[in-house]
Design a protein around this motif. Structure first.
Motif, PDB file in Angstrom:
ATOM      1  N   GLU A 216       0.857  -1.196   0.000  1.00  7.58           N
ATOM      2  CA  GLU A 216       0.000   0.000   0.000  1.00  7.58           C
ATOM      3  C   GLU A 216       0.890   1.242   0.000  1.00  7.58           C
ATOM      4  O   GLU A 216       1.959   1.248   0.606  1.00  7.58           O
ATOM      5  N   GLY A 217       0.433   2.270  -0.680  1.00  9.35           N
ATOM      6  CA  GLY A 217       1.207   3.512  -0.694  1.00  9.35           C
ATOM      7  C   GLY A 217       0.303   4.693  -0.942  1.00  9.35           C
ATOM      8  O   GLY A 217      -0.610   4.603  -1.752  1.00  9.35           O
ATOM      9  N   LYS A 218       0.555   5.801  -0.243  1.00  6.07           N
ATOM     10  CA  LYS A 218      -0.389   6.913  -0.370  1.00  6.07           C
ATOM     11  C   LYS A 218       0.088   7.997  -1.339  1.00  6.07           C
ATOM     12  O   LYS A 218      -0.710   8.797  -1.800  1.00  6.07           O
ATOM     13  N   ASP A 219       1.409   8.011  -1.672  1.00  6.44           N
ATOM     14  CA  ASP A 219       1.913   9.096  -2.520  1.00  6.44           C
ATOM     15  C   ASP A 219       1.899   8.758  -4.013  1.00  6.44           C
ATOM     16  O   ASP A 219       1.691   9.624  -4.858  1.00  6.44           O
ATOM     17  N   ILE A 220       2.166   7.519  -4.321  1.00  6.21           N
ATOM     18  CA  ILE A 220       2.301   7.143  -5.730  1.00  6.21           C
ATOM     19  C   ILE A 220       2.006   5.654  -5.891  1.00  6.21           C
ATOM     20  O   ILE A 220       2.283   4.861  -4.974  1.00  6.21           O
ATOM     21  N   SER A 245       5.830   7.389  -0.036  1.00  2.00           N
ATOM     22  CA  SER A 245       5.093   6.149   0.168  1.00  2.00           C
ATOM     23  C   SER A 245       4.568   5.650  -1.188  1.00  2.00           C
ATOM     24  O   SER A 245       3.626   6.198  -1.748  1.00  2.00           O
ATOM     25  N   ALA A 246       5.248   4.614  -1.694  1.00  2.00           N
ATOM     26  CA  ALA A 246       4.913   4.115  -3.032  1.00  2.00           C
ATOM     27  C   ALA A 246       4.224   2.757  -2.937  1.00  2.00           C
ATOM     28  O   ALA A 246       4.804   1.793  -2.430  1.00  2.00           O
ATOM     29  N   GLY A 247       3.003   2.669  -3.427  1.00  2.00           N
ATOM     30  CA  GLY A 247       2.288   1.400  -3.463  1.00  2.00           C
ATOM     31  C   GLY A 247       2.674   0.608  -4.709  1.00  2.00           C
ATOM     32  O   GLY A 247       3.126   1.180  -5.695  1.00  2.00           O
ATOM     33  N   VAL A 248       2.539  -0.708  -4.603  1.00  2.00           N
ATOM     34  CA  VAL A 248       2.882  -1.560  -5.753  1.00  2.00           C
ATOM     35  C   VAL A 248       1.691  -2.448  -6.098  1.00  2.00           C
ATOM     36  O   VAL A 248       1.190  -3.204  -5.266  1.00  2.00           O
ATOM     37  N   LEU A 249       1.265  -2.327  -7.343  1.00  2.00           N
ATOM     38  CA  LEU A 249       0.148  -3.135  -7.832  1.00  2.00           C
ATOM     39  C   LEU A 249       0.664  -4.098  -8.903  1.00  2.00           C
ATOM     40  O   LEU A 249       1.242  -3.673  -9.895  1.00  2.00           O
ATOM     41  N   ARG A 268      -6.502   7.025  -4.832  1.00  2.00           N
ATOM     42  CA  ARG A 268      -5.972   7.304  -3.480  1.00  2.00           C
ATOM     43  C   ARG A 268      -4.647   8.070  -3.537  1.00  2.00           C
ATOM     44  O   ARG A 268      -4.421   8.992  -2.792  1.00  2.00           O
ATOM     45  N   SER A 269      -3.758   7.645  -4.459  1.00  2.00           N
ATOM     46  CA  SER A 269      -2.415   8.241  -4.459  1.00  2.00           C
ATOM     47  C   SER A 269      -2.321   9.479  -5.344  1.00  2.00           C
ATOM     48  O   SER A 269      -1.487  10.353  -5.118  1.00  2.00           O
ATOM     49  N   MET A 335       6.883  13.165  -8.080  1.00  2.00           N
ATOM     50  CA  MET A 335       6.577  13.797  -6.796  1.00  2.00           C
ATOM     51  C   MET A 335       6.868  15.293  -6.857  1.00  2.00           C
ATOM     52  O   MET A 335       6.173  16.094  -6.250  1.00  2.00           O
ATOM     53  N   ASP A 336       7.922  15.634  -7.607  1.00  2.00           N
ATOM     54  CA  ASP A 336       8.342  17.039  -7.674  1.00  2.00           C
ATOM     55  C   ASP A 336       7.334  17.899  -8.420  1.00  2.00           C
ATOM     56  O   ASP A 336       7.221  19.083  -8.168  1.00  2.00           O
ATOM     57  N   ARG A 337       6.665  17.261  -9.375  1.00  2.00           N
ATOM     58  CA  ARG A 337       5.771  18.066 -10.219  1.00  2.00           C
ATOM     59  C   ARG A 337       4.544  18.565  -9.499  1.00  2.00           C
ATOM     60  O   ARG A 337       4.033  17.914  -8.603  1.00  2.00           O
TER      61      ARG A 337
END
Lengths: 337, 334
Positions: A216-220, A245-249, A268-269, A335-337
């Motif tokens: 699970e990840g909330k940022d990306i 916080s990077a989620g993996v699908l 979500r992300s 993330m920077d954008r």
């Protein structure tokens, strides 16, 4: 639970299906050598070596499936499917539609795919997006032994044609056969969790078209299949140290696509990074963007894919295949954008 | 006039020593991926390439090193390619299965049978642009069951294309015995398309040269294609590191493990069928080992026997070839 290798898990699930259903037959190039266990256990009538005639034997699988068998037909590498594309594109994928849904083609084409061992661009392609482009074809691309076995069972039980792709960095027998050739002098970036892992004592089918959230990840949200999934997991761990916080699908099947899981994760992300070892243009990565945008979900989007013919040279090959480093860089950029 | 056996011997030896050097580099891990050698096919390559002129084309399979070596391609450029260097003959992009030399009109492919259509196209271009030039397609007997190759036979006959179709027949289709997956007779099959088909001992370079001359002359005179069926033995099997030839305990376990596990497994084929499968595997391994160690029908030995009367000249050639290959390796590694 027990531990099993990726390729062994596929063969084991296949053996279970062959025990349960005498209509399941295996044929293809060198299957007696590549699937020795099945060849010995089920005999040559059900595990039959084929001539190097992909157009004929994949085409024959279509006919055999239409007439009552459940063939699992093996092509030495997905690249060689080029020779048999007509059987898939114009026949296997069309029969159900042409017959008004009255006639189905329950066949599995099993083919090793993927690169990372220096065999050149005619022997290391992925092609799952290219195949999934065709309506009527199901395309399965597992990333670990438990999924590999369960998805093989579903592929065999499925009433339509399935292309089942096993990545050569995960299937250690294929990597040994085509890559190292028994040498201790060559090294590959093999994801350990993908090549060997725990599997159930008896195989149960894993539904086609169901993705798995591995992290699970909330940022990306990082989305991939096969080896790419493991590169994403590595990247996610590195990103965590950078407070991202990077989620993996893990899609597990390219077609049908689990649009729901994809859209839920991205909504979500708010950021989607597709990691696709298949070619970038006109493929899976663009399709995932379209699905999310069509669902009206706002997002930032990036992709790390193979953009050109895969070079033979290991160093160049590493640069063009999606790597953990490229994923981390692309994620940070998003993330920077 | 017959062939210059000395020249042919030199070419064959160059290819053999070169591929031995390649084997060494592959074993050391300097060359990645698969490695398909043409060891055992040297007489076929030499007997055919000797007839080629500027403007003639070659379509090679995944085992194309010997014809390239004999056609005069820079050896260190080939090696640099195998080593994955940006200054290799294909800039490190192709590797040994995908070798191209535009200046020699030579292309290779790892797709079995694809040499047929490509050679037909090369010949079509020759018909238009370079009358008198020809194209050669090299492929194995495994490719003889590939539709595209058989279709290109028909195309070449129908369009009277100047092609020499060369089938290097070692009786294997990858690691399957060809006879188990092939119907009929290959020579008759080729003839049925309406082209002359000649069968030759691929270990006898003079026989290959003579047969090739007939086919090449016919093509140059615009009389259409010819099919050559050259029998050979490749001691290394399909590729380097083929499991039954590894000579390690680990590989033995790798081979025997699945068999021992499956032989007594509950449910499956009858004991008779299981024994039959076991028998086929044993016989494949036996055949592989025989071809590796029997040294039977080695083309280099064959021609050397013919020339053995002139020991000094043989020694001189052998020394020169050793030196050439050694220097090529040194240049490639430097």
């Amino acid at each position: 639970m027990k531990t099993m290798g990726f390729a062994d898990a596929i063969d084991d699930a296949l053996a279970q299906a062959m025990v349960d259903d005498s209509r399941v037959v295996v044929f293809g190039e060198d299957v007696h050598g590549l699937r020795t266990g099945l060849f010995v256990r089920f005999g040559e009538k059900r595990v039959r070596p084929a001539p190097i005639s992909e157009a004929a034997f994949v085409g024959a699988a279509v006919g055999a499936a239409m007439a009552g068998l459940r063939p699992v037909v093996e092509v030495m590498m997905v690249d060689f499917i080029g020779v048999a594309v007509d059987a898939l594109l114009n026949h296997a994928a069309k029969v159900e539609a042409f017959s008004g849904g009255k006639w189905k083609v329950p066949m599995v084409v099993r083919a090793p795919c993927g690169g990372g061992y220096g065999d050149g661009g005619q022997h290391e392609q992925s092609l799952w997006g290219w195949l999934a482009h065709i309506p009527g074809l199901t395309v399965v691309v597992p990333s670990n032994p438990a999924d590999a076995g369960g998805l093989m069972l579903s592929a065999i039980e499925h009433e339509g044609p399935v292309v089942y792709l096993e990545h050569k960095l995960l299937a250690s027998n294929m990597l040994d056969f085509l890559g190292s050739g028994g040498r201790k002098t060559v090294q590959y970036d093999v994801p350990a969790e993908g090549t060997c892992g725990s599997v159930p004592d008896g195989w149960m089918p894993i539904p086609l078209g169901k993705a798995a959230i591995l992290h699970e990840g909330k940022d990306i949200t990082l989305v991939s299949v096969a080896v790419g999934v493991h590169r994403c997991l590595e990247a996610s761990a590195i990103l965590k140290k950078k407070r991202i916080s990077a989620g993996v699908l893990d899609l597990r099947t390219v077609s049908p696509l689990d649009k729901e899981a994809l859209c839920q994760a991205v909504s979500r992300s708010g950021r989607l990074l597709v990691v696709d070892e298949d070619y970038r243009d006109f493929g899976l990565s663009g399709e995932l963007a379209a699905v999310v945008l069509e669902a009206g979900i706002p997002m930032r989007y990036g992709r790390v894919c193979t953009e050109e013919t895969i070079p033979y040279c290991r160093e160049f090959e590493h640069q063009i295949l999606p790597s953990t480093g490229r994923i981390v860089d692309a994620a940070i950029k998003l993330m920077d954008r | 006039m017959g062939p210059d056996l000395w020249l042919l011997y030199r070419q064959m030896l160059r290819s053999r020593r070169f591929e031995e050097a390649v084997t060494d580099l592959w074993q050391k891990g300097r060359i990645s991926g698969e490695m398909h050698l043409g060891i055992g096919e040297e007489a076929i390559a030499a007997g055919i390439v000797a007839h080629l002129q500027d403007g003639d084309a070659m379509a090679l399979d995944h085992r194309g090193t010997p014809p390239l070596v004999m056609r005069g391609v820079d050896l260190s450029l080939i090696l640099r390619e195998f080593l994955g260097c940006a200054d290799g003959i294909c800039c490190g992009m192709g590797g040994h299965m995908h070798l191209f030399s535009r200046e020699h009109l030579t292309a290779s492919s790892g797709i079995v049978g694809s040499a047929g259509p490509i050679a037909a196209g090369f010949a079509l271009a020759a018909q238009h642009l370079r009358p008198g030039n020809i194209a050669v397609a090299f492929f194995g007997d495994g490719a003889m069951n590939q539709g595209m190759l058989l279709e290109s036979f028909n195309l070449a006959v129908a369009w009277k294309l100047p092609v020499l179709f060369v089938c290097k027949d070692n009786e294997w289709a990858i690691v399957t015995r060809s006879q188990h997956v092939t119907g009929g007779n290959l020579l008759e099959r080729a003839r049925s398309f309406g082209m002359p088909a000649l069968e030759i001992d691929g270990a006898d370079v003079e026989a290959v040269w003579n047969a090739a001359k007939q086919g090449v002359d016919r093509a140059r005179k615009n009389n259409g294609p010819t099919f050559l069926l050259a029998r050979c033995i490749r001691p290394e099997g399909h590729f380097l590191g083929y499991l039954p030839l590894r000579r390690s305990l680990e590989s033995m376990i790798g081979m025997v493990g699945p068999i021992m596990h499956s032989l007594p497994a509950r449910k499956g084929a009858s004991p008779g069928e299981r024994i039959a499968s076991l028998g086929s595997i044993t016989s494949l391994i036996g055949r592989t080992l025989t071809e590796k160690y029997s040294k039977r029908r080695d083309p280099i030995h064959h021609v050397r026997q013919r020339l053995r009367g002139e020991k000094a000249r043989l020694n001189e050639i052998e020394k020169e070839v050793e030196k050439e290959i050694q220097q090529a390796v040194e240049r490639a590694l430097s």
